[in-house]
Motif scaffolding. Structure first.
Motif, PDB file in Angstrom:
ATOM      1  N   LEU A 103      26.404 -92.194  31.342  1.00  0.00           N
ATOM      2  CA  LEU A 103      25.742 -90.913  31.594  1.00  0.00           C
ATOM      3  C   LEU A 103      26.593 -89.756  31.095  1.00  0.00           C
ATOM      4  CD1 LEU A 103      23.188 -89.800  32.759  1.00  0.00           C
ATOM      5  CD2 LEU A 103      24.295 -89.643  34.980  1.00  0.00           C
ATOM      6  N   ARG A 104      27.874 -89.886  31.303  1.00  0.00           N
ATOM      7  CA  ARG A 104      28.741 -88.815  30.897  1.00  0.00           C
ATOM      8  C   ARG A 104      28.596 -88.488  29.427  1.00  0.00           C
ATOM      9  NH1 ARG A 104      35.025 -88.418  30.201  1.00  0.00           N
ATOM     10  NH2 ARG A 104      35.077 -86.166  30.103  1.00  0.00           N
ATOM     11  N   VAL A 164      27.220 -94.065  35.565  1.00  0.00           N
ATOM     12  CA  VAL A 164      27.454 -92.643  35.780  1.00  0.00           C
ATOM     13  C   VAL A 164      28.671 -92.142  35.005  1.00  0.00           C
ATOM     14  CG1 VAL A 164      27.921 -90.870  37.465  1.00  0.00           C
ATOM     15  CG2 VAL A 164      26.380 -92.722  38.036  1.00  0.00           C
ATOM     16  N   LEU A 165      29.797 -92.795  35.214  1.00  0.00           N
ATOM     17  CA  LEU A 165      31.013 -92.237  34.654  1.00  0.00           C
ATOM     18  C   LEU A 165      31.148 -92.468  33.165  1.00  0.00           C
ATOM     19  CD1 LEU A 165      33.606 -93.048  37.435  1.00  0.00           C
ATOM     20  CD2 LEU A 165      32.300 -90.978  37.029  1.00  0.00           C
ATOM     21  N   HIS A 166      30.555 -93.531  32.684  1.00  0.00           N
ATOM     22  CA  HIS A 166      30.761 -93.826  31.270  1.00  0.00           C
ATOM     23  C   HIS A 166      29.543 -93.496  30.440  1.00  0.00           C
ATOM     24  CE1 HIS A 166      33.985 -95.911  33.282  1.00  0.00           C
ATOM     25  NE2 HIS A 166      34.610 -95.966  32.117  1.00  0.00           N
ATOM     26  N   LEU A 197      34.411 -78.791  27.613  1.00  0.00           N
ATOM     27  CA  LEU A 197      35.050 -79.595  28.644  1.00  0.00           C
ATOM     28  C   LEU A 197      34.720 -81.078  28.485  1.00  0.00           C
ATOM     29  CD1 LEU A 197      34.627 -77.705  32.039  1.00  0.00           C
ATOM     30  CD2 LEU A 197      36.727 -78.701  31.155  1.00  0.00           C
ATOM     31  N   LEU A 198      33.480 -81.324  28.208  1.00  0.00           N
ATOM     32  CA  LEU A 198      33.009 -82.702  28.214  1.00  0.00           C
ATOM     33  C   LEU A 198      33.358 -83.476  26.954  1.00  0.00           C
ATOM     34  CD1 LEU A 198      29.441 -82.952  29.733  1.00  0.00           C
ATOM     35  CD2 LEU A 198      31.575 -83.872  30.579  1.00  0.00           C
ATOM     36  N   LEU A 253      23.026 -81.000  28.748  1.00  0.00           N
ATOM     37  CA  LEU A 253      23.813 -79.788  28.907  1.00  0.00           C
ATOM     38  C   LEU A 253      23.317 -78.690  27.959  1.00  0.00           C
ATOM     39  CD1 LEU A 253      26.205 -78.434  30.257  1.00  0.00           C
ATOM     40  CD2 LEU A 253      27.655 -79.347  28.458  1.00  0.00           C
ATOM     41  N   LEU A 302      19.887 -82.654  38.895  1.00  0.00           N
ATOM     42  CA  LEU A 302      20.196 -83.888  39.610  1.00  0.00           C
ATOM     43  C   LEU A 302      19.031 -84.869  39.576  1.00  0.00           C
ATOM     44  CD1 LEU A 302      22.170 -82.449  42.640  1.00  0.00           C
ATOM     45  CD2 LEU A 302      23.049 -83.599  40.624  1.00  0.00           C
ATOM     46  N   PHE A 358      25.009 -87.121  28.649  1.00  0.00           N
ATOM     47  CA  PHE A 358      24.722 -85.839  29.300  1.00  0.00           C
ATOM     48  C   PHE A 358      24.682 -84.675  28.317  1.00  0.00           C
ATOM     49  CE2 PHE A 358      24.286 -82.966  32.634  1.00  0.00           C
ATOM     50  CZ  PHE A 358      25.240 -81.969  32.590  1.00  0.00           C
ATOM     51  N   LEU A 380      18.432 -86.169  35.941  1.00  0.00           N
ATOM     52  CA  LEU A 380      19.444 -87.148  35.547  1.00  0.00           C
ATOM     53  C   LEU A 380      19.204 -88.482  36.234  1.00  0.00           C
ATOM     54  CD1 LEU A 380      22.778 -85.116  35.571  1.00  0.00           C
ATOM     55  CD2 LEU A 380      21.600 -86.080  33.602  1.00  0.00           C
TER      56      LEU A 380
END
Lengths: 564, 306
Positions: free
Chosen positions: B224-225, B220-222, B298-299, B232, B111, B228, B114
Motif C-alpha cells: 500500500l505504501r 499495508v506497510l509494503h 516524504l514517501l 496522494l 481511510l 499510495f 484505501l
C-alpha cells in the motif's frame, strides 16, 4: 541515505490526518452553550437573516421587530389595532392646521444606563438619519418634517466636497425644536395624517448620542456600538448577547418606564432557516415562529382549516404581488392593451394553484380593509371587455401583437405564476408571452433600465395608509420603474398630502387609485399572507397586516393546553 | 529537500496573487449592483454607499487597499452587513465549522477509500470486490448534493435515525460528512485498487512475503505504501472537490459554514466578502497541494532531490 523505516511515510500521514481530525472536531463540537430556560423565556424565530439593528439603517421588517424591543419611539404601533399609542411620549398636542405636533416625553423615560431620555436625543437621532454619511435608505420617512428633505439634500451636496463634513449649523432649518428637555416640537411640511404612525417606525427610533459618537471616533468604526454590552437603548429589553448568525438574547430592561408590565424576562431570537425553525418548533425548542417554508405553510394552513391544529395563525399582509407593465415601449404604451391584460388574467387560478394559502385576489393595488379608506371599484375579471379593448387598440384576437417579454427573478413560485399568466393570456386573448428568469441582482438591473415588457414585483406597505402604495407611481418616482406618468395622478397625490380633513383626503386617494387601476401600468395579482406558529402557552399574540409584534406585550401561561 | 520546500513555498505567493487579481477583476465586471434592491435607492445614497466601500476610488487603489486588508487579515466591512468585518465577524466563526466538516470528509474518504481499494485488490474478483466496484461506480456518479438529499430523507425523516439538520453534535456530523466523502472515497478506492493490482505482483512484495512478514503488514506497510502515491496526488483535487461540494451540502443540511457566505456573497454582489471567501479557499487549496507535494517527497525517496 534513508534506512527503511516502514512506519514513516504512509502511516504517519494517515495517523496525522486522523489526529488532526479529532483535534479539530473536538474543539468545534460540544460547543452548544444553551442557557437553561428561565421562568419566562420566549424562544422566537423569524428566519436566518438580521442585517442590522441600527434604527437609522433598518430596512427589513424582522430587524425592525428586534429594534422595537431595544428602542422605543415617541409612539408605538399597537399590534392589535396597528394604531399608534403613546410610547416614549406620554401625550402630545396637535395644532388645528395639522402642522405642529408637540410631544411630551414621559418624565420617567430614560436610557438603559440611567441617563434621562430627552428631546435632544430625538433631534440628534433624526438629524443622523438625514445626514448623508449615515446613508440611511429610509430617510425619506422623515421627509414629512419641515426642512428635512432640504437638509438631506444639502448634506448630500456637502459630501461632494473634499472636506466632506458640513457642520450641522450651516444646514437649513429643520422643523425640530426642543422646548425643554422633555418637550419636542415637530413642525411638518404639510399636514400628514399618518404622522403618528410614522413616529413609531424604525427610522424614528432614538439612539444615544455619546454611544454612537464614541463608536464612530473609535477603532471599531461606525457600527461597533451595536453589540451586546455597548448598545444603549430606551426600550423594554436589553441586548444581553448576540452570537452572530446564531442567536440574539434579549433580557428585560429594569429601567424601562413600563418594566413592571413586561412579563417575559428573556427573549431568544434564534436565527435559522425556515425549515430548521419548523423542525425546532415541532421538537419543542421554539415557541413562536413567524417565517415558515412555503410548502409547510400550505400543509399547516390546511390542518388549521380542518380543525386539527390551533397553533397556526394566518394573517393578511399589507403587501401586494403584482406585475409591472413597461409603459415606455411597444404595444404596452397603449393603456387599452394594458387594461386588456389586466382584465383577462385569471388571478383565482394563480391563487388556487400556486399561492395556495387562500390569499386575497387583488382587485385593487392597495390591500383591502384599510381603516377609513374606501377602495375604488377595482379590476374584476372580464374577458369580453378585455377582448373588446384589445381589438379596439388594433389587435383583434391578439393578431399583430408582438411577443411580450415577461421577466421574473429566479424562483419556482414566480415561474409557476408566470406560466399561468402566459396560459391565460394566450387562451383568452391570443397574446404571446416569452418568459425569462433572471438572477435577482440582474433582474433588478433590467427592470430599472426598463428592459422588459412585463415584470414581476412585490410591494410591502411601510405604514397603514394607502399613500405608502400610491405615491410610488408618481412621475419619476424612485420605485415607479414603469415609465408611467400622469399629471392628474400626481396632482391628486399631492393634494391628498396637503389635505387636513381625513374624509376629503381619502376621497382624493380613492380617485388616484381608480385612475391608477384604469390606466393599468400595473396588474395587481394577490395580497400576501403570513403564516405563523404560536405555541398555546404564548399569550397576547395578535396577527396584523404588518406582522408586527411587541415582545413586551406578550406573556407566557404555562398552565392550560400543552399540545404543540 | 529544503530547497524543494523553499521553492514550493515561494510559488505560493505568485499563485495567490494571480487568483486575487483574476477574482478582483471578475467581481468588478460582473453585472448587477451590490446596492440594488426591490426598493430603489436614491443616487445620492448609492454614491454614499460607494464611497463608504471605496468603490468610488480608481481601480488600482481599490486593488491594492483590498489586497492589503486581506493579506494583513485586517479585513474590511461587508457590503451587505456593513457593521460586520468580513474576516473577524463573518468568516472567523464559520470557518472552523467548514474546516472540521471538510477535514472529516477528507479523512473518511482517504481511510475508507484505501481500505476498500486495498481489500478489493487483494481479494480480487470475489463477490465483495464486485460489490465494491458497483458501489464505487455509484459514488463517483452521484453528486454530493443528490446523495445528501437522499441520505437526509432516508435517515433524517423516514427512518429518523439521525438528526436531519444543523451542526454541533457528533450525530449531526454523520450525514453531511458521508455526503461529502462519498465521491472522493469512491475515486480513491478505485485508484487504490488499480494501483495495488500493479504493485502486488512486484518482486519486493514477494520478498517480504518470503521473509515471513505477516500478510497484513505486507499489504499495508509494503504494498500500500507504494501504491499510495497516485492517491496522494489525488488528495489535492479531492480537497478541492470537498470544498466545492461543501457549498451545497452545507445548504442541504443547513450548516452554518463558509459555504453559505460564499454563495450568498456572490448573489448579493458583496465584493469584500466574495474576495475574502475566494482567498480563503484558494489559500487552503494551495497549501493543501503544497502538503501533497511534501508528502510525495516524504514517501518517495526518488523524488527527494528535485
Amino acid at each position: 541515505m534513508t534506512s527503511f523505516r516502514p512506519w514513516f511515510g504512509l502511516i504517519s500521514i494517515l495517523g496525522g490526518l486522523l489526529a488532526l481530525n479529532f483535534a479539530v472536531l473536538w474543539s468545534v463540537l460540544g460547543d452548544g452553550s444553551s442557557a437553561a430556560p428561565g421562568e419566562s423565556h420566549l424562544r422566537f424565530s423569524q428566519g436566518p437573516e438580521i442585517a442590522t439593528l441600527d434604527p437609522a439603517r433598518i430596512k427589513a421588517l424582522g430587524d425592525g421587530r428586534i429594534a422595537a424591543a431595544l428602542f422605543e419611539g415617541l409612539t408605538v404601533t399597537d399590534p392589535a389595532t396597528l394604531s399608534p399609542r403613546p410610547g416614549a411620549a406620554g401625550s402630545w398636542d396637535i395644532s388645528d392646521d395639522g402642522l405642529t405636533y408637540t410631544f411630551h416625553l414621559r418624565p420617567e423615560a430614560c436610557w438603559s444606563d440611567g441617563d434621562p431620555l430627552t428631546a435632544h436625543d430625538f433631534i440628534y437621532s433624526w438629524k443622523r438619519v438625514l445626514d448623508a454619511r449615515t446613508a440611511a435608505e429610509y430617510k425619506g420617512m422623515l421627509y414629512p418634517i419641515k426642512g428635512a428633505e432640504s437638509y438631506a439634500k444639502a448634506s448630500e451636496a456637502g459630501e461632494a466636497g473634499e472636506t466632506g463634513v458640513t457642520a450641522p449649523d450651516r444646514l437649513p432649518q429643520l422643523g425640530l425644536e426642543a422646548l425643554d428637555d422633555k418637550t419636542l416640537r415637530v413642525t411638518l411640511e404639510r399636514p400628514t395624517a399618518y404622522f403618528l404612525s410614522l413616529a413609531a417606525f424604525s427610522t424614528y427610533l432614538p439612539v444615544k448620542r455619546e454611544v454612537v459618537e464614541r463608536a464612530e471616533a473609535g477603532e471599531g468604526g461606525a457600527g461597533s456600538w451595536i453589540v451586546a454590552g455597548r448598545l444603549i437603548g430606551n426600550g423594554a429589553y436589553l441586548l444581553k448577547e448576540w452570537t452572530y448568525k446564531s442567536r440574539i438574547r434579549l433580557v428585560r430592561n429594569p429601567r424601562y418606564w413600563n418594566a413592571g408590565n413586561v412579563r417575559i424576562e428573556t427573549v431568544d431570537v434564534l436565527q435559522m432557516t425556515t425549515d430548521l425553525a419548523l423542525v425546532g418548533y415541532e421538537k419543542g425548542e421554539l415557541d413562536l415562529v413567524m417565517a415558515l417554508p412555503a410548502l409547510a405553510s400550505e400543509a399547516l394552513v390546511r390542518q388549521m382549516r380542518a380543525g386539527r391544529r390551533s397553533d397556526v395563525h394566518l394573517a393578511d399582509n399589507l403587501a401586494t404581488y403584482f406585475y409591472r407593465l413597461n409603459c415606455r415601449r411597444g404595444p404596452l404604451k397603449d393603456p387599452r392593451v394594458r387594461r386588456a391584460l389586466s382584465l383577462a388574467l385569471d388571478k383565482r387560478a394563480i391563487i388556487e394553484k400556486v399561492g395556495r394559502l387562500n390569499q386575497t385576489e387583488a382587485t385593487t393595488f392597495v390591500p383591502p380593509n384599510l381603516p377609513g379608506y374606501e377602495a375604488p371599484r377595482g379590476v374584476h375579471r372580464n374577458i369580453d371587455e378585455a377582448r373588446r379593448l384589445l381589438a379596439e387598440a388594433g389587435y383583434p384576437q391578439g393578431r399583430g401583437l408582438p411577443k411580450l417579454l415577461l421577466l421574473y427573478n429566479t424562483d419556482e413560485g414566480h415561474r409557476n405564476i408566470a406560466e399561468l399568466a402566459m396560459q391565460s393570456w394566450k387562451k383568452e386573448l391570443g397574446v404571446e408571452i416569452e418568459l425569462a428568469n433572471l438572477e435577482w441582482k440582474v433582474f433588478l438591473e433590467e427592470v430599472q433600465k426598463g428592459q422588459y415588457d412585463i415584470a414581476r414585483a412585490g410591494w410591502y406597505g411601510d405604514y397603514v395608509d394607502p399613500n405608502t402604495f400610491l405615491d410610488i407611481f408618481m412621475t419619476d418616482g424612485g420605485n415607479n420603474d414603469t415609465g408611467w406618468s400622469n399629471e392628474r395622478y400626481d396632482a391628486l397625490i399631492r393634494q391628498a398630502a396637503d389635505a387636513v380633513d381625513p374624509a376629503a383626503r381619502n376621497k382624493l386617494l380613492r380617485r388616484a387609485e381608480a385612475l391608477l387601476l384604469e390606466e393599468s401600468p400595473i396588474i395587481p395579482i394577490y395580497h400576501y399572507v403570513n403564516v405563523s406558529l404560536v405555541r398555546p402557552t404564548v399569550k397576547g399574540f395578535k396577527t396584523n397586516l404588518r406582522n408586527e409584534i411587541l415582545f413586551s406585550d406578550l406573556w407566557l401561561d404555562e398552565s392550560g393546553g400543552t399540545e404543540p | 529537500m529544503s530547497r524543494f520546500l523553499i521553492s514550493r513555498l515561494l510559488w505560493l505567493v505568485p499563485t495567490l496573487l494571480a487568483i486575487y487579481t483574476l477574482s478582483f477583476l471578475m467581481v468588478q465586471f460582473a453585472p448587477g449592483d451590490p446596492f440594488s434592491d426591490e426598493r430603489g435607492i436614491s443616487e445620492e445614497t448609492r454614491a454614499e454607499y460607494r464611497r463608504m466601500h471605496r468603490l468610488d476610488r480608481p481601480l488600482y487603489e481599490q486593488y491594492l487597499l483590498t489586497l492589503a486588508d486581506l493579506a494583513t487579515l485586517r479585513g474590511m466591512p461587508s457590503i451587505k452587513y456593513p457593521e460586520r468585518n468580513v474576516i473577524h465577524d463573518l468568516l472567523r466563526p464559520t470557518f472552523p465549522v467548514s474546516f472540521a466538516l471538510g477535514l472529516a470528509a477528507l479523512t473518511l474518504a482517504t481511510l475508507a477509500g484505501l481500505a476498500v481499494g486495498a481489500y478489493s485488490a487483494v481479494r480480487r474478483y470475489t463477490a465483495l470486490d464486485h460489490l465494491f466496484t458497483g458501489l464505487t461506480l455509484l459514488g463517483v456518479s452521484l453528486p454530493s448534493f443528490v446523495l445528501g438529499a437522499l441520505l437526509l430523507m432516508t435517515f433524517g425523516f423516514y427512518l429518523r435515525l439521525l438528526p436531519a439538520f444543523g451542526f454541533g453534535s457528533w450525530a449531526q456530523l454523520v450525514l453531511p460528512v458521508i455526503s461529502l466523502a462519498a465521491f472522493p472515497a469512491a475515486y480513491i478506492a478505485r485508484l487504490t485498487r488499480n494501483s495495488m493490482v500493479d504493485v502486488l505482483p512486484l518482486d519486493f512484495v514477494r520478498v517480504a512475503q518470503a521473509k515471513g512478514v505477516p500478510g497484513g503488514q505486507v499489504i499495508v506497510l509494503h504494498a500500500l505504501r507504494n501504491a499510495f502515491l497516485p492517491v496522494l496526488s489525488y488528495l489535492g483535487p479531492a480537497a478541492a472537490s470537498i470544498v466545492t461540494g461543501s457549498f451545497v451540502v452545507e445548504r442541504v443540511f443547513r450548516i452554518n459554514g463558509v459555504g453559505h457566505h460564499f454563495v450568498q456573497s456572490a448573489l448579493n454582489r458583496d465584493y469584500p466578502l466574495i474576495l475574502a471567501c475566494v482567498m480563503l479557499f484558494s489559500t487552503l487549496l494551495v497549501i493543501m497541494n503544497l502538503l501533497v507535494d511534501l508528502g510525495y517527497a516524504l514517501l518517495d525517496p526518488r523524488i527527494r532531490y528535485e
